[in-house]
Write a protein that holds these residues in place. Structure first.
Motif, PDB file in Angstrom:
ATOM      1  N   GLY A  77       0.838  -1.194   0.000  1.00 63.07           N
ATOM      2  CA  GLY A  77       0.000   0.000   0.000  1.00 63.07           C
ATOM      3  C   GLY A  77       0.868   1.237   0.000  1.00 63.07           C
ATOM      4  N   PRO A  78       0.267   2.373   0.145  1.00 61.10           N
ATOM      5  CA  PRO A  78      -1.167   2.647   0.186  1.00 61.10           C
ATOM      6  C   PRO A  78      -1.807   2.542  -1.196  1.00 61.10           C
ATOM      7  N   GLN A 161      -4.673   4.258   3.530  1.00 55.85           N
ATOM      8  CA  GLN A 161      -3.457   3.795   4.182  1.00 55.85           C
ATOM      9  C   GLN A 161      -3.660   2.377   4.710  1.00 55.85           C
TER      10      GLN A 161
END
Length: 218
Positions: A77-78, A161
């Motif tokens: 991620g994000p 996030q």
């Protein structure tokens, strides 16, 4: 890993501009090649799916002005995230995302995205297809033109996030409403990201699930 959260920013104003009471201008949707598509589900006769853009730790620092733990770039991620619906031009009118709930398995995090961030109705329109051209030493080759899709999309206007490698299964449940000439139908649709043990990819989508007349699936 500490939950950094869904970032609330000035985009709230932009998302709130499309309300049900306003007459909306139908604009073509330009396709994106860098987004990865989830398996599809069906809501009110339209094909609904998510598309995500994994940032692999890049770009998010500029957007959020936050400091990330060392080694963030090694996670998957994000993500930038959007919901897409494809339908029939003679049938489907508008797409709306009424609610989004994000949960993580290992880190037990749960966040609800404010409805104000999701905006109002988004009209279906034909996507814009840019003609791609290729060249050879002998002559120019033009690829066959793609047929534009009748579609609408809603993008979460901030970076999510979440990190499947650290968080485990990440479920983004969205209450998606699709409107036809006969009316609006709403269903909770669950999109799940799973950490990928294969070194060729950092995450994979689980089969998309719909909870008819219900609530997000645990």
């Amino acid at each position: 890993m500490k939950w950094i959260g869904i970032l609330l920013c000035a985009l709230l104003v932009n998302c709130a501009s499309n309300t049900e009471g306003e007459k909306e201008e139908v604009k073509a949707v330009e396709p994106e090649s860098s987004w990865k598509k989830s398996p599809v589900a069906w809501v009110n006769g339209a094909e609904v799916y998510s598309e995500v853009e994994p940032l692999y730790g890049k770009g998010a620092i500029e957007k959020s002005k936050l400091v990330y733990r060392a080694g963030t770039a090694n996670f998957d991620g994000p993500f930038n995230w959007k919901f897409v619906a494809e339908g029939d031009p003679s049938v489907h009118r508008n797409l709306r995302v009424d609610a989004v709930q994000i949960t993580t398995e290992k880190t037990s995090r749960k966040v609800n995205v404010p409805q104000l961030m999701l905006g109002g109705k988004r009209p279906f329109a034909y996507e814009e297809i840019k003609k791609k051209r290729g060249f050879s030493f002998k002559k120019e080759k033009i690829e066959d033109e793609m047929q534009p899709r009748w579609m609408a999309e809603v993008e979460i206007p901030t970076t999510l996030q979440v990190y499947p490698k650290a968080d485990g299964k990440v479920v983004v449940a969205a209450k998606i409403s699709v409107e036809t000439e006969k009316g609006m139908v709403s269903e909770w649709v669950n999109f799940a990201l799973l950490p990928n043990a294969n070194t060729s990819g950092s995450f994979t989508f689980r089969q998309t699930m719909v909870e008819y007349d219900g609530i997000p699936i645990d």
